[in-house]
Design a protein around this motif. Sequence first.
Motif, PDB file in Angstrom:
ATOM      1  N   ARG A  16       0.794  -1.219   0.000  1.00 28.07           N
ATOM      2  CA  ARG A  16       0.000   0.000   0.000  1.00 28.07           C
ATOM      3  C   ARG A  16       0.835   1.281   0.000  1.00 28.07           C
TER       4      ARG A  16
ATOM      5  N   HIS B  45       2.282   4.427  -1.308  1.00 24.59           N
ATOM      6  CA  HIS B  45       1.867   5.303  -2.407  1.00 24.59           C
ATOM      7  C   HIS B  45       2.990   5.359  -3.443  1.00 24.59           C
TER       8      HIS B  45
ATOM      9  N   ARG C 293       1.942   9.548   3.152  1.00 26.85           N
ATOM     10  CA  ARG C 293       0.509   9.774   3.361  1.00 26.85           C
ATOM     11  C   ARG C 293      -0.138   8.519   3.875  1.00 26.85           C
TER      12      ARG C 293
END
Length: 94
Positions: free
Chosen positions: A60, A62, A89
Motif C-alpha cells: 500500500r 503510495h 501519506r
Amino acid sequence: MSTCQIEKQILEQAHIGIWTIELEDGKAPRMYADDTMKRVLLGIHEELTPEEMYVWWYERIHPDYYDSVSEGWKRSCPESMRRFNIRGRIPNVA
C-alpha cells in the motif's frame, strides 16, 4: 490508571501509531504495530502475523513514495540499528 495506560491513551487520541520493521537476512520482513497504528491509522481490524502485516503495509505504499522508502531500506543496516524517518501519506480510513 497506570502511566503506561495514560501514555497509550494520549497516543491513541493524538492518532500517533508506533511501529517497527525487522529486516534480517534469510528471513521474511516483519512489521509490528501497536493498536493505534493498526486500527486507527491503517484500518486493520483482523489479526495479522508480523510477516502478513509487512506485506499488507508494503503493498500500500503510495507510488510517489516508493523510491524514498526503498532508498531508506537500502541505507539502513541491521548491524548499526540506524533509524530513519519516512514521510508519507496515510489515507483517512476512519
